[in-house]
Design an enzyme around this catalytic site. Structure first.
Site, mmCIF file in Angstrom:
data_model
loop_
_atom_site.group_PDB
_atom_site.id
_atom_site.type_symbol
_atom_site.label_atom_id
_atom_site.label_comp_id
_atom_site.label_asym_id
_atom_site.label_seq_id
_atom_site.Cartn_x
_atom_site.Cartn_y
_atom_site.Cartn_z
ATOM 1 N N TYR A 144 0.827 -1.213 0.000
ATOM 2 C CA TYR A 144 0.000 0.000 0.000
ATOM 3 C C TYR A 144 0.863 1.265 0.000
ATOM 4 O O TYR A 144 0.415 2.314 -0.435
ATOM 5 C CB TYR A 144 -0.886 0.036 1.245
ATOM 6 N N LYS A 190 3.381 -15.232 1.858
ATOM 7 C CA LYS A 190 3.606 -15.907 0.576
ATOM 8 C C LYS A 190 5.116 -16.089 0.445
ATOM 9 O O LYS A 190 5.753 -15.639 -0.518
ATOM 10 C CB LYS A 190 3.004 -15.062 -0.559
ATOM 11 N N ASP A 222 -2.739 -18.162 -0.167
ATOM 12 C CA ASP A 222 -3.726 -18.857 -1.003
ATOM 13 C C ASP A 222 -4.389 -19.987 -0.218
ATOM 14 O O ASP A 222 -5.612 -20.155 -0.234
ATOM 15 C CB ASP A 222 -3.099 -19.355 -2.327
ATOM 16 N N ASP A 246 -6.345 -7.159 4.142
ATOM 17 C CA ASP A 246 -7.493 -6.496 3.516
ATOM 18 C C ASP A 246 -8.381 -7.540 2.855
ATOM 19 O O ASP A 246 -9.595 -7.578 3.067
ATOM 20 C CB ASP A 246 -6.989 -5.476 2.481
ATOM 21 N N ASP A 250 -12.240 -9.321 4.336
ATOM 22 C CA ASP A 250 -13.513 -9.289 3.603
ATOM 23 C C ASP A 250 -14.047 -10.711 3.436
ATOM 24 O O ASP A 250 -15.244 -10.958 3.594
ATOM 25 C CB ASP A 250 -13.341 -8.660 2.214
HETATM 26 C C1 IPM Z 1 -10.427 -1.246 4.245
HETATM 27 C C2 IPM Z 1 -10.653 -0.590 2.918
HETATM 28 C C3 IPM Z 1 -9.499 0.365 2.622
HETATM 29 C C4 IPM Z 1 -8.233 -0.483 2.559
HETATM 30 C C5 IPM Z 1 -9.658 1.219 1.344
HETATM 31 C C6 IPM Z 1 -10.939 1.997 1.355
HETATM 32 C C7 IPM Z 1 -8.487 2.129 1.145
HETATM 33 O O1 IPM Z 1 -10.834 -1.531 1.901
HETATM 34 O O2 IPM Z 1 -10.358 -0.534 5.267
HETATM 35 O O3 IPM Z 1 -10.325 -2.473 4.288
HETATM 36 O O4 IPM Z 1 -7.905 -1.057 1.500
HETATM 37 O O5 IPM Z 1 -7.555 -0.554 3.587
HETATM 38 MN MN MN Z 2 -10.952 -3.574 2.634
#
Ligand code: IPM
Ligand code: MN
Length: 360
Positions: A144, A190, A222, A246, A250
């Site tokens: 990032y 990884k 993975d 990240d 999710d």
């Molecule tokens: C999160 C979001 C952020 C990230 C974005 C909005 C920059 O997806 O907080 O997980 O990638 O960290």
């Molecule tokens: Mn995110």
């Protein structure tokens, strides 16, 4: 009961951000009233709205306010209308800049499955019942932020870079967390391909020597993505780099039935940032149907981590569990067992009401 006072910088942001943050404040007001402490809110701009008003996604005033508070509560940023701005002006760049400026290197994302929401998940009941894991995501390093990055005609590049001190400090957070939980850390990398991951692995192993009671395992990312769906109960604390965290968080949110349920605490050595893991959901913004529970749970994490108001924090968790038990659901978790499909503000009020009845 004292008259303690805490200063909170409130960043509503874009999309559903303002709606969900308002509900978190409703619940915070209920719990501060109950527990007899005072909360002082200061609004600050971030993201698309900040760009529209000030010309930049992260105004200096926002950084100043954040650094001068006891905690920062944040909703979400981003939206279609800002997607084509140059990268330095994009809402996401504002959020990354704020995290960096605050030095919040550890993003703690607990994944908990409420029994009431088991059927809301797309996964089988046996697989997810009892899941209780935490993703500890490194937040201000890795691909990032790595240099060089950029675009050069037909080529574009980013750099995944980590230094030993960056890995050490996040590893300590993960091991300390595991000590308070089930004493298991799974480090995800990884290392079979990436040098930065090999350094990650070597460093985590070295740090683990200070925590002999914690069982450390390693997993390639993975495989971890697969294992999270195959058998999520094997995990206690997962520690991983910025981008893997990240993505995996999710994925892990679907264990809980909805991404609208996952809170987070971003902490460093100073002021912490409390934010739901989801985005600004521009497609549903302004409709009053967003799930505010992730933000309310983030506020609960703030009470615990930033203010050490443990009872107040637990009251919020209890109130959410009660609301779910009674069948209150927002649309994202309404497929099953919903007695009432409510708006953002109704579920916020239900939770706030329960908070008032909390006996902790
Ligand atoms: C999160 C979001 C952020 C990230 C974005 C909005 C920059 O997806 O907080 O997980 O990638 O960290
Ligand atoms: Mn995110």
């Amino acid at each position: 009961m004292g008259n303690k006072q805490y200063k909170i910088t409130v960043i509503r942001g874009d999309g559903i951000g303002p709606e969900i943050v308002d509900e978190a404040i409703k619940v915070l007001d209920a719990v501060s009233h109950l527990k007899g402490f005072e909360l002082k809110y200061t609004d600050a701009l971030l993201g698309g709205i900040a760009y529209d008003i000030t010309g930049v996604p992260l105004p200096i005033d926002t950084i100043t306010s954040a650094k001068n508070s006891d905690a920062v509560l944040f909703g979400a940023i981003g939206g279609y209308q800002w997607d084509n701005l140059p990268r330095e002006l994009r809402p996401e760049t504002g959020l990354l800049g704020l995290r960096k400026a605050m030095g919040v290197y550890a993003n703690i994302r607990p994944v908990r499955v409420y029994n009431e929401l088991i059927r809301a998940s797309t996964l089988k009941e046996d697989t997810i019942r009892g899941v209780d894991l935490v993703v500890v995501r490194e937040l201000i390093g890795g691909i990032y932020f790595g240099e060089p990055k950029g675009r050069d005609g037909d080529r574009a590049f980013n750099t995944m870079v980590y230094s030993v001190p960056e890995i050490e400090r996040i590893a300590h957070v993960a091991f300390k967390m595991a000590m308070k939980r089930h004493k298991k850390v799974c480090s995800v990398d990884k290392a079979n391909v990436l040098d930065s991951s090999q350094l990650w692995r070597d460093t985590v192993i070295r740090v683990s020597k200070s925590y002999p009671e914690v069982a450390l395992t390693h997993m390639y990312v993975d495989n971890a993505a697969m294992q999270l769906i195959r058998d999520p109960k094997q995990f206690d604390v997962i520690v991983t780099c910025n981008i893997f965290g990240d993505i995996l968080s999710d994925e892990a949110s679907m264990l809980s039935g909805s991404i609208g349920m996952l809170p987070s605490a971003s902490i460093g050595d100073k002021v912490g940032l409390y934010e739901p893991i989801h985005g600004s959901a521009p497609d549903i913004a302004g409709k009053g149907i967003a799930n505010p529970l992730a933000t309310i749970l983030s506020a609960s994490m703030m009470l615990k981590y930033a203010f050490n108001e443990i009872e107040a924090s637990e009251c919020i968790e209890w109130a959410i569990a009660q609301a779910l038990k009674d069948g209150y659901r927002t649309k994202d978790m309404s497929q099953y067992d919903a007695k009432e499909i409510c708006s953002t503000s109704v579920i916020g009020s239900v939770v706030a009401n329960y908070v008032g009845k909390c006996k902790k």
